[in-house]
Design an enzyme around this catalytic site. Structure first.
Site, PDB file in Angstrom:
ATOM      1  N   TYR A 161      -0.980  -0.517  10.588  1.00 19.23           N
ATOM      2  CA  TYR A 161      -1.269  -0.974   9.220  1.00 19.23           C
ATOM      3  C   TYR A 161      -0.169  -0.478   8.281  1.00 19.23           C
ATOM      4  O   TYR A 161       0.379  -1.241   7.479  1.00 19.23           O
ATOM      5  CB  TYR A 161      -2.643  -0.456   8.774  1.00 19.23           C
ATOM      6  CG  TYR A 161      -2.983  -0.781   7.333  1.00 19.23           C
ATOM      7  CD1 TYR A 161      -3.557  -2.011   6.986  1.00 19.23           C
ATOM      8  CD2 TYR A 161      -2.733   0.130   6.311  1.00 19.23           C
ATOM      9  CE1 TYR A 161      -3.856  -2.313   5.660  1.00 19.23           C
ATOM     10  CE2 TYR A 161      -3.024  -0.170   4.990  1.00 19.23           C
ATOM     11  CZ  TYR A 161      -3.592  -1.387   4.670  1.00 19.23           C
ATOM     12  OH  TYR A 161      -3.886  -1.676   3.348  1.00 19.23           O
ATOM     13  N   SER A 186       0.854  -1.200   0.000  1.00 20.21           N
ATOM     14  CA  SER A 186       0.000   0.000   0.000  1.00 20.21           C
ATOM     15  C   SER A 186       0.885   1.244   0.000  1.00 20.21           C
ATOM     16  O   SER A 186       1.995   1.212   0.558  1.00 20.21           O
ATOM     17  CB  SER A 186      -0.873   0.023   1.254  1.00 20.21           C
ATOM     18  OG  SER A 186      -1.553   1.257   1.359  1.00 20.21           O
TER      19      SER A 186
HETATM   20  N1  LIG Z   1      -9.018  -1.044  -0.629  1.00 14.80           N
HETATM   21  C1  LIG Z   1      -8.011  -0.195  -0.430  1.00 14.80           C
HETATM   22  O1  LIG Z   1      -8.194   1.043  -0.388  1.00 14.80           O
HETATM   23  C2  LIG Z   1      -6.602  -0.726  -0.283  1.00 14.80           C
HETATM   24  C3  LIG Z   1      -5.539   0.181  -0.397  1.00 14.80           C
HETATM   25  C4  LIG Z   1      -4.225  -0.272  -0.293  1.00 14.80           C
HETATM   26  C5  LIG Z   1      -3.987  -1.619  -0.069  1.00 14.80           C
HETATM   27  N2  LIG Z   1      -5.040  -2.488   0.067  1.00 14.80           N
HETATM   28  C6  LIG Z   1      -4.723  -3.904   0.330  1.00 14.80           C
HETATM   29  O2  LIG Z   1      -5.336  -4.707  -0.676  1.00 14.80           O
HETATM   30  C7  LIG Z   1      -5.544  -6.037  -0.172  1.00 14.80           C
HETATM   31  C8  LIG Z   1      -6.949  -6.484  -0.504  1.00 14.80           C
HETATM   32  O3  LIG Z   1      -7.878  -5.640   0.164  1.00 14.80           O
HETATM   33  P1  LIG Z   1      -9.289  -5.258  -0.482  1.00 14.80           P
HETATM   34  O4  LIG Z   1      -9.309  -3.805  -0.633  1.00 14.80           O
HETATM   35  O5  LIG Z   1      -9.599  -6.118  -1.632  1.00 14.80           O
HETATM   36  O6  LIG Z   1     -10.228  -5.616   0.766  1.00 14.80           O
HETATM   37  P2  LIG Z   1     -11.554  -6.508   0.888  1.00 14.80           P
HETATM   38  O7  LIG Z   1     -12.503  -6.200  -0.230  1.00 14.80           O
HETATM   39  O8  LIG Z   1     -12.025  -6.316   2.281  1.00 14.80           O
HETATM   40  O9  LIG Z   1     -11.015  -8.018   0.700  1.00 14.80           O
HETATM   41  C9  LIG Z   1     -10.134  -8.551   1.642  1.00 14.80           C
HETATM   42  C10 LIG Z   1      -9.870 -10.018   1.310  1.00 14.80           C
HETATM   43  O10 LIG Z   1      -8.931 -10.527   2.287  1.00 14.80           O
HETATM   44  C11 LIG Z   1      -9.478 -11.736   2.829  1.00 14.80           C
HETATM   45  N3  LIG Z   1      -9.042 -11.917   4.211  1.00 14.80           N
HETATM   46  C12 LIG Z   1      -9.139 -11.037   5.238  1.00 14.80           C
HETATM   47  N4  LIG Z   1      -8.702 -11.603   6.389  1.00 14.80           N
HETATM   48  C13 LIG Z   1      -8.303 -12.866   6.051  1.00 14.80           C
HETATM   49  C14 LIG Z   1      -7.790 -13.959   6.792  1.00 14.80           C
HETATM   50  N5  LIG Z   1      -7.591 -13.893   8.132  1.00 14.80           N
HETATM   51  N6  LIG Z   1      -7.488 -15.108   6.149  1.00 14.80           N
HETATM   52  C15 LIG Z   1      -7.704 -15.203   4.812  1.00 14.80           C
HETATM   53  N7  LIG Z   1      -8.210 -14.222   4.058  1.00 14.80           N
HETATM   54  C16 LIG Z   1      -8.516 -13.060   4.671  1.00 14.80           C
HETATM   55  C17 LIG Z   1     -10.991 -11.575   2.714  1.00 14.80           C
HETATM   56  O11 LIG Z   1     -11.624 -12.835   2.639  1.00 14.80           O
HETATM   57  P3  LIG Z   1     -12.492 -13.585   3.775  1.00 14.80           P
HETATM   58  O12 LIG Z   1     -13.191 -12.542   4.591  1.00 14.80           O
HETATM   59  O13 LIG Z   1     -13.395 -14.478   2.988  1.00 14.80           O
HETATM   60  O14 LIG Z   1     -11.475 -14.353   4.552  1.00 14.80           O
HETATM   61  C18 LIG Z   1     -11.117 -10.852   1.387  1.00 14.80           C
HETATM   62  O15 LIG Z   1     -11.116 -11.788   0.334  1.00 14.80           O
HETATM   63  C19 LIG Z   1      -5.231  -5.958   1.329  1.00 14.80           C
HETATM   64  O16 LIG Z   1      -3.938  -6.473   1.569  1.00 14.80           O
HETATM   65  C20 LIG Z   1      -5.269  -4.454   1.635  1.00 14.80           C
HETATM   66  O17 LIG Z   1      -4.451  -4.141   2.739  1.00 14.80           O
HETATM   67  C21 LIG Z   1      -6.331  -2.071  -0.041  1.00 14.80           C
END
Ligand SMILES: NC(=O)c1ccc[n+]([C@@H]2O[C@H](COP(=O)([O-])OP(=O)(O)OC[C@H]3O[C@@H](n4cnc5c(N)ncnc54)[C@H](OP(=O)(O)O)[C@@H]3O)[C@@H](O)[C@H]2O)c1
Length: 255
Positions: free
Chosen positions: A148, A138
């Site tokens: 984070y 990120s």
């Molecule tokens: N959205 C943003 O603004 C943003 C910005 C920068 C970086 N990111 C990064 O992008 C990545 C994906 O995030 P996203 O935005 O797609 O969020 P999201 O829509 O909330 O999806 C998160 C995913 O992670 C899985 N997950 C969470 N805890 C887990 C666990 N304990 N074991 C296995 N799987 C787990 C969830 O699946 P289940 O609940 O089914 O387990 C879900 O598939 C993350 O690493 C986040 O830090 C996001």
């Protein structure tokens, strides 16, 4: 035919990785906790693209379940050609007086899982002389903005180090540094980000397209979108003392 393993494939960025990879004809291993969502996605992607999709449910904060995913990556009879370490979440509380167990779970998923799965995948890939790893970090990792941000800082530095160590082995590592992306991330963390409009909000589809092209061309750091490349350019030149100031660190607080 090659195979990709995507963590956090049940929603958001991970689901988009799975969808775009299936459209390219890649077989998939989908990892997350929500089995029903993973199975529904597997049916959808197999029907749409004729690819083989395996569902591997795991809570990556749990050591035994994490090890099952690592074993799948090491399995010599079913090679994984691309690992996408994407699963993640944020804890929406201040560190002092906050829930340290929740902080540890976040560290387990954002850091330990990335470390363990990258080790399993890279060891197997080096022995075959080819492979790719994408670690979803990120832009928050460039700021002094809570645990984070600290975890994502680890992911970026770790990915760069591993990319250096693997140079010449046929295995490439890319750290993906998104800014704000419209997914379930903020809602799950209980973070109110308003109507999520404006130039700093990215679509997961654009982000993933850029990330896959970057990994394909062997880029080590990928910051999708001009807006965020400009932000990163500025942040990298700011004095650290300024990044520690409450106004700058609040820019990206959670995440
Ligand atoms: N959205 C943003 O603004 C943003 C910005 C920068 C970086 N990111 C990064 O992008 C990545 C994906 O995030 P996203 O935005 O797609 O969020 P999201 O829509 O909330 O999806 C998160 C995913 O992670 C899985 N997950 C969470 N805890 C887990 C666990 N304990 N074991 C296995 N799987 C787990 C969830 O699946 P289940 O609940 O089914 O387990 C879900 O598939 C993350 O690493 C986040 O830090 C996001």
């Amino acid at each position: 035919m090659s195979t990709a393993l995507v963590t956090g494939a049940s929603a958001g960025i991970g689901r988009e990785f799975a969808t775009q990879l299936a459209a390219k004809g890649e077989d998939l291993v989908l990892v997350a906790r929500d089995v029903a969502r993973l199975e529904a996605l597997a049916v959808e992607l197999t029907a749409a693209h004729g690819v083989a999709v395996e569902v591997l449910p795991a809570d990556l904060a749990d050591r035994e379940q994490l090890e099952r995913v690592a074993e799948r990556l090491r399995d010599p009879s079913r090679a994984i050609d691309l690992l996408v370490n994407n699963a993640g979440f944020s804890v929406n509380s201040r560190f002092v007086d906050g829930d340290v167990a929740a902080e540890e779970r976040m560290l387990d998923v954002l850091v330990r899982a990335v470390l363990v799965l990258s080790h399993a995948a890279s060891t197997a890939m080096v022995s075959r002389g080819r492979g790719r790893i994408i670690n979803v970090s990120s832009v928050a990792g460039l700021l002094a903005s809570g645990t984070y941000a600290a975890a994502k800082s680890y992911v970026t530095t770790f990915s760069e180090s591993l990319a250096g160590q693997l140079s010449g082995t046929g295995v490439a590592v890319t750290a993906l540094l998104p800014g704000y992306v419209r997914t379930e991330f903020h809602e799950r963390a209980g973070i109110d980000k308003g109507d999520r409009s404006g130039p700093f909000w990215l679509e997961a589809s654009d982000l993933v397209r850029t990330a896959l092209a970057a990994a394909e061309s062997g880029k080590v750091i990928c910051v999708p979108s001009l807006q965020y490349r400009a932000v990163v350019g500025v942040v990298r030149h700011l004095p650290r003392a300024m990044l520690r100031s409450s106004r700058v660190s609040a820019l990206h607080r959670k995440p």
